[in-house]
Scaffold this motif. Structure first.
Motif, short mmCIF file in Angstrom:
data_model
loop_
_atom_site.label_atom_id
_atom_site.label_comp_id
_atom_site.label_asym_id
_atom_site.label_seq_id
_atom_site.Cartn_x
_atom_site.Cartn_y
_atom_site.Cartn_z
N ALA A 56 -30.89 -17.80 96.35
CA ALA A 56 -31.13 -18.96 95.48
C ALA A 56 -32.53 -18.84 94.91
N SER A 57 -32.62 -18.65 93.61
CA SER A 57 -33.91 -18.30 93.01
C SER A 57 -34.94 -19.42 93.15
N GLY A 60 -35.35 -20.03 97.21
CA GLY A 60 -35.95 -18.90 97.91
C GLY A 60 -35.28 -18.55 99.21
N VAL A 61 -33.97 -18.78 99.31
CA VAL A 61 -33.22 -18.55 100.54
C VAL A 61 -31.99 -17.72 100.21
N ASP A 62 -31.61 -16.82 101.12
CA ASP A 62 -30.37 -16.06 100.98
C ASP A 62 -29.22 -16.83 101.61
N GLN A 134 -30.96 -32.12 97.88
CA GLN A 134 -29.63 -32.09 97.27
C GLN A 134 -29.65 -31.75 95.79
N ALA A 135 -30.68 -32.14 95.06
CA ALA A 135 -30.72 -31.84 93.62
C ALA A 135 -30.91 -30.34 93.39
N LEU A 136 -31.80 -29.71 94.14
CA LEU A 136 -31.99 -28.26 94.03
C LEU A 136 -30.74 -27.51 94.43
N TYR A 137 -30.05 -28.01 95.45
CA TYR A 137 -28.85 -27.33 95.92
C TYR A 137 -27.73 -27.42 94.89
N ASN A 143 -25.66 -23.15 88.70
CA ASN A 143 -26.26 -22.11 87.87
C ASN A 143 -26.28 -20.73 88.50
N GLU A 144 -25.98 -20.65 89.80
CA GLU A 144 -26.03 -19.35 90.45
C GLU A 144 -24.73 -19.00 91.19
#
Length: 279
Positions: A56-57, A60-62, A134-137, A143-144
């Protein structure tokens, strides 16, 4: 988007199927020691499995992704619905067993939570510490995850579904109400025994803000709850949501007798069946 393609080693279909059977929950294992006959084995999969890792760009987590692909007899993959499941470590195998036993021809993508569900799925709340991601997730999913998996494996973007349980169920409701009509990433939403009691005022505010801005909610929602689970928060939340009378909204609240996690297999089966036939 920075993706780390980490496919499983090349294997035969038989080895791939054996790998899933070994990963199924231990409910098939015998209790106690001693002798006894061989334990019954689940039938071999009709479909196949794959696995990837996606970074997740912005977070910053795989995140690990597990993918189930129905058999070729299901038809062109670009025409098939896609079910995205939160807490993939827990619920991917349950979804796969459900679609295989019912011959429901869908692609299943399990997104591993990598022990971040208390941050990624929910706002700050009274039950767990560390919320607010939650918004970033949701941005990561939109988008990814979606373009990455659909570019690789296919599926019809017009038939996307999102499943979540407990905190994952609360995230499903957040995602439902966070996007304007016409821009929803998913067509169908399954929230199972959502942890709404931990954040009831905040979750109600999601409804209020959406209703203040929009008259239509052109998606489908299967909202289930357990008799021994989050019934005291899910029922009033469902009643309030139904009372909004959003245009184009197809809504099925459903109660189950059972425990918080025990209802999940039946809720998945019923939710998938209804979402694929509603409208």
């Amino acid at each position: 988007m920075k993706a780390m393609n980490a496919p499983l080693p090349k294997t035969t279909p038989q080895a791939t199927r054996r790998a899933l059977m070994l990963g199924l929950p231990a409910l098939l294992l015998g209790c106690g020691g001693g002798g006894g006959g061989a334990e019954p084995q689940p039938p071999p999969l009709e479909g196949s499995l794959d696995a990837r890792i996606l970074r997740a760009s912005r977070i910053g987590v795989d995140y690990g992704l597990r993918v189930y692909l129905p058999p070729l007899s299901a038809g062109p993959r670009e025409n098939l619905p896609i079910v995205y499941a939160l807490d993939g470590e827990t619920w991917f195998d349950t979804l796969v067993r459900s679609v295989e036993s019912s011959r429901t021809r869908v692609v299943v993508v399990g997104i591993n939570s990598v022990s971040r569900r208390n941050l990624d799925f929910v706002p700050p709340n009274s039950c767990t510490a560390g919320g607010g991601g939650q918004a970033l997730y949701l941005d990561f999913l939109r988008n990814e995850v979606l373009p990455f998996t659909e570019d690789l494996f296919g599926g019809d973007p017009r038939q996307r579904m999102l499943f979540g349980h407990s905190h994952g169920g609360s995230f499903v409701l957040y995602a439902l109400l966070a996007e304007a009509p016409g821009s929803h990433a998913f067509r169908g939403y399954m929230a199972c025994d959502a942890s709404l009691g931990c954040m009831f005022d905040t979750a109600t505010l999601w409804q209020d803000r959406y209703a203040a801005a929009h008259r239509a909610l052109p998606v489908r929602l299967h909202l289930s709850h357990a008799s021994s689970g989050n019934v005291l928060s899910n029922v009033p939340y469902a009643d309030a949501l139904a009372a909004r009378c959003f245009e184009g909204f197809e809504f099925r609240p459903q109660a189950y007798s059972g425990s918080h996690s025990g209802i999940v297999p039946q809720a998945i089966a019923d939710g998938l069946n209804w979402l694929r036939t509603a409208g």
